[in-house]
Design a protein around this motif. Sequence first.
Motif, mmCIF file in Angstrom:
data_model
loop_
_atom_site.group_PDB
_atom_site.id
_atom_site.type_symbol
_atom_site.label_atom_id
_atom_site.label_comp_id
_atom_site.label_asym_id
_atom_site.label_seq_id
_atom_site.Cartn_x
_atom_site.Cartn_y
_atom_site.Cartn_z
ATOM 1 N N GLY A 8 0.805 -1.222 0.000
ATOM 2 C CA GLY A 8 0.000 0.000 0.000
ATOM 3 C C GLY A 8 0.832 1.263 0.000
ATOM 4 O O GLY A 8 0.500 2.246 -0.668
ATOM 5 N N GLN A 9 1.938 1.252 0.751
ATOM 6 C CA GLN A 9 2.823 2.413 0.775
ATOM 7 C C GLN A 9 3.441 2.658 -0.599
ATOM 8 O O GLN A 9 3.620 3.797 -1.029
ATOM 9 C CB GLN A 9 3.924 2.202 1.816
ATOM 10 N N ASN A 10 3.776 1.558 -1.263
ATOM 11 C CA ASN A 10 4.378 1.690 -2.583
ATOM 12 C C ASN A 10 3.358 2.201 -3.598
ATOM 13 O O ASN A 10 3.681 3.000 -4.473
ATOM 14 C CB ASN A 10 4.956 0.353 -3.040
ATOM 15 N N ILE A 11 2.121 1.733 -3.488
ATOM 16 C CA ILE A 11 1.067 2.231 -4.373
ATOM 17 C C ILE A 11 0.915 3.734 -4.204
ATOM 18 O O ILE A 11 0.784 4.481 -5.183
ATOM 19 C CB ILE A 11 -0.267 1.502 -4.081
ATOM 20 N N ARG A 12 0.963 4.193 -2.953
ATOM 21 C CA ARG A 12 0.850 5.632 -2.722
ATOM 22 C C ARG A 12 2.029 6.384 -3.346
ATOM 23 O O ARG A 12 1.846 7.431 -3.980
ATOM 24 C CB ARG A 12 0.788 5.937 -1.215
ATOM 25 N N ALA A 13 3.255 5.837 -3.186
ATOM 26 C CA ALA A 13 4.431 6.497 -3.762
ATOM 27 C C ALA A 13 4.336 6.558 -5.285
ATOM 28 O O ALA A 13 4.628 7.593 -5.903
ATOM 29 C CB ALA A 13 5.701 5.761 -3.336
ATOM 30 N N LEU A 14 3.905 5.456 -5.896
ATOM 31 C CA LEU A 14 3.766 5.426 -7.353
ATOM 32 C C LEU A 14 2.670 6.376 -7.812
ATOM 33 O O LEU A 14 2.802 7.067 -8.826
ATOM 34 C CB LEU A 14 3.467 3.998 -7.817
ATOM 35 N N ARG A 15 1.564 6.408 -7.062
ATOM 36 C CA ARG A 15 0.459 7.304 -7.422
ATOM 37 C C ARG A 15 0.895 8.758 -7.338
ATOM 38 O O ARG A 15 0.586 9.565 -8.231
ATOM 39 C CB ARG A 15 -0.743 7.046 -6.504
ATOM 40 N N CYS A 16 1.610 9.119 -6.290
ATOM 41 C CA CYS A 16 2.069 10.497 -6.131
ATOM 42 C C CYS A 16 3.096 10.853 -7.202
ATOM 43 O O CYS A 16 3.094 11.975 -7.731
ATOM 44 C CB CYS A 16 2.676 10.694 -4.744
ATOM 45 N N LYS A 17 3.960 9.901 -7.529
ATOM 46 C CA LYS A 17 4.958 10.156 -8.577
ATOM 47 C C LYS A 17 4.274 10.443 -9.902
ATOM 48 O O LYS A 17 4.702 11.315 -10.659
ATOM 49 C CB LYS A 17 5.889 8.949 -8.715
ATOM 50 N N ARG A 18 3.206 9.723 -10.172
ATOM 51 C CA ARG A 18 2.494 9.901 -11.437
ATOM 52 C C ARG A 18 1.473 11.029 -11.367
ATOM 53 O O ARG A 18 0.836 11.345 -12.366
ATOM 54 C CB ARG A 18 1.777 8.592 -11.792
ATOM 55 N N ARG A 19 1.293 11.635 -10.204
ATOM 56 C CA ARG A 19 0.311 12.701 -10.004
ATOM 57 C C ARG A 19 -1.105 12.237 -10.357
ATOM 58 O O ARG A 19 -1.862 12.930 -11.028
ATOM 59 C CB ARG A 19 0.677 13.962 -10.801
ATOM 60 N N VAL A 20 -1.441 11.041 -9.901
ATOM 61 C CA VAL A 20 -2.768 10.470 -10.113
ATOM 62 C C VAL A 20 -3.540 10.581 -8.803
ATOM 63 O O VAL A 20 -3.013 10.274 -7.737
ATOM 64 C CB VAL A 20 -2.659 8.986 -10.532
ATOM 65 N N SER A 21 -4.772 11.020 -8.869
ATOM 66 C CA SER A 21 -5.585 11.136 -7.662
ATOM 67 C C SER A 21 -6.100 9.761 -7.240
ATOM 68 O O SER A 21 -6.138 8.810 -8.025
ATOM 69 C CB SER A 21 -6.784 12.059 -7.911
ATOM 70 N N GLN A 22 -6.513 9.658 -5.975
ATOM 71 C CA GLN A 22 -7.120 8.411 -5.506
ATOM 72 C C GLN A 22 -8.382 8.099 -6.296
ATOM 73 O O GLN A 22 -8.670 6.940 -6.592
ATOM 74 C CB GLN A 22 -7.445 8.513 -4.014
ATOM 75 N N GLU A 23 -9.118 9.146 -6.673
ATOM 76 C CA GLU A 23 -10.345 8.953 -7.441
ATOM 77 C C GLU A 23 -10.057 8.338 -8.800
ATOM 78 O O GLU A 23 -10.747 7.404 -9.241
ATOM 79 C CB GLU A 23 -11.083 10.292 -7.612
ATOM 80 N N ASP A 24 -9.019 8.862 -9.491
ATOM 81 C CA ASP A 24 -8.674 8.335 -10.813
ATOM 82 C C ASP A 24 -8.212 6.879 -10.721
ATOM 83 O O ASP A 24 -8.581 6.039 -11.544
ATOM 84 C CB ASP A 24 -7.573 9.177 -11.454
ATOM 85 N N LEU A 25 -7.380 6.580 -9.708
ATOM 86 C CA LEU A 25 -6.889 5.217 -9.554
ATOM 87 C C LEU A 25 -8.040 4.270 -9.226
ATOM 88 O O LEU A 25 -8.116 3.152 -9.766
ATOM 89 C CB LEU A 25 -5.823 5.164 -8.456
ATOM 90 N N ALA A 26 -8.939 4.711 -8.354
ATOM 91 C CA ALA A 26 -10.082 3.875 -7.979
ATOM 92 C C ALA A 26 -10.950 3.556 -9.195
ATOM 93 O O ALA A 26 -11.373 2.409 -9.398
ATOM 94 C CB ALA A 26 -10.919 4.583 -6.908
ATOM 95 N N GLU A 27 -11.188 4.572 -10.031
ATOM 96 C CA GLU A 27 -12.023 4.363 -11.216
ATOM 97 C C GLU A 27 -11.364 3.365 -12.175
ATOM 98 O O GLU A 27 -12.023 2.485 -12.716
ATOM 99 C CB GLU A 27 -12.252 5.696 -11.930
ATOM 100 N N THR A 28 -10.062 3.491 -12.352
ATOM 101 C CA THR A 28 -9.350 2.595 -13.267
ATOM 102 C C THR A 28 -9.333 1.162 -12.754
ATOM 103 O O THR A 28 -9.463 0.207 -13.524
ATOM 104 C CB THR A 28 -7.900 3.084 -13.469
ATOM 105 N N MET A 29 -9.171 1.001 -11.440
ATOM 106 C CA MET A 29 -9.091 -0.338 -10.847
ATOM 107 C C MET A 29 -10.461 -0.956 -10.592
ATOM 108 O O MET A 29 -10.568 -2.142 -10.258
ATOM 109 C CB MET A 29 -8.310 -0.284 -9.525
ATOM 110 N N GLY A 30 -11.517 -0.151 -10.687
ATOM 111 C CA GLY A 30 -12.855 -0.671 -10.441
ATOM 112 C C GLY A 30 -13.151 -0.906 -8.973
ATOM 113 O O GLY A 30 -13.883 -1.842 -8.617
#
Length: 323
Positions: A8-30
């Motif tokens: 989970g920590q790594n997912i957050r680091a990758l998400r922040c690096k890519r400047r992706v919001s939690q909402e965008d990631l949630a929508e993509t992952m379903g």
Amino acid sequence: MTSKIQVGQNIRALRCKRRVSQEDLAETMGVTVQAISKWETGKANPDLLLLPKLAEYFGVTIDSLFLVNEADNLLPEASARLLEQNSNWWAGIAEADMTTTALPHYGFFTPTEDTLCLLGDMRGKTVLELACGGGESLIWLEQKGAKELWGLDISAAQIKRAEGLFQKQEKKAKLFVSPMELDPGLPHSHFDLVFSIYGLGWTTDLDKTIIHIAEYLKTGGRLVFAWDNPLMQCIDSQNGQHVLSRPYVQEWDVVVDEAFYRHNWKLSTYLNCLANHGFLIEQVVEESAYDEKEADVFQEGRFYSAARAKLLNPSFIVKARKL
């Protein structure tokens, strides 16, 4: 230094690096936003079946989801905030309100690729589009014979549009949600063509973006991009006249209604940046294409118009080769 951590920590680091919001990631992952939050705080882990999808989305291996490189370079906080602001702006535009600029068009009141012939024979070529939007340009290149289609866009909403278009057309492309200032895991020395139709000028760091493009391209590969003539931001159309309202010689930030940001670089800045990072400038296009009857009609406050195009080319196009 590399160390094992919770996924989970790594997912957050990758998400922040890519400047992706939690909402965008949630929508993509379903999944729900609450699920993403639980992953990142260590309260829960993603389903094992989601790991391949997460790895593909972030452009990493499944194994690396369990590792983090503490020396990994992230964007400066100021740039990250601006990119997030721009991403949110794109996400907020209704599809019906979007104005698409895509090949064979290079911009407003600009000659088309059918006239300019900048790209050459695309048969069998591997292509990458920066700021790919809804994927229309990639589809056009596939119809011209391109064999591999890759696209990158800061907006998850735009990538979702592109995925829908490719599914409808029964075509395949590898698409990434990422700012162009960061490498989301794209292959290096792989592409025959990197291009951007009214997208590259959105970068917050021109040097980083050009460096990445040089990494992606094969030796001899080409970069073709189109963007607003920087003088366009210096001209106002008011009281029946086109007036120079800002100095062209000073580069400055463009912020519209506190909704989106971009920097207005001079044309020489683009060209010098390319030269500094191993590119040979092959062609610079500064031409307008418009209806003469329309050019006689003054449009008050209009940014793009035939009347303006008669005086000043609204766009410039650059073709460069990696040495």
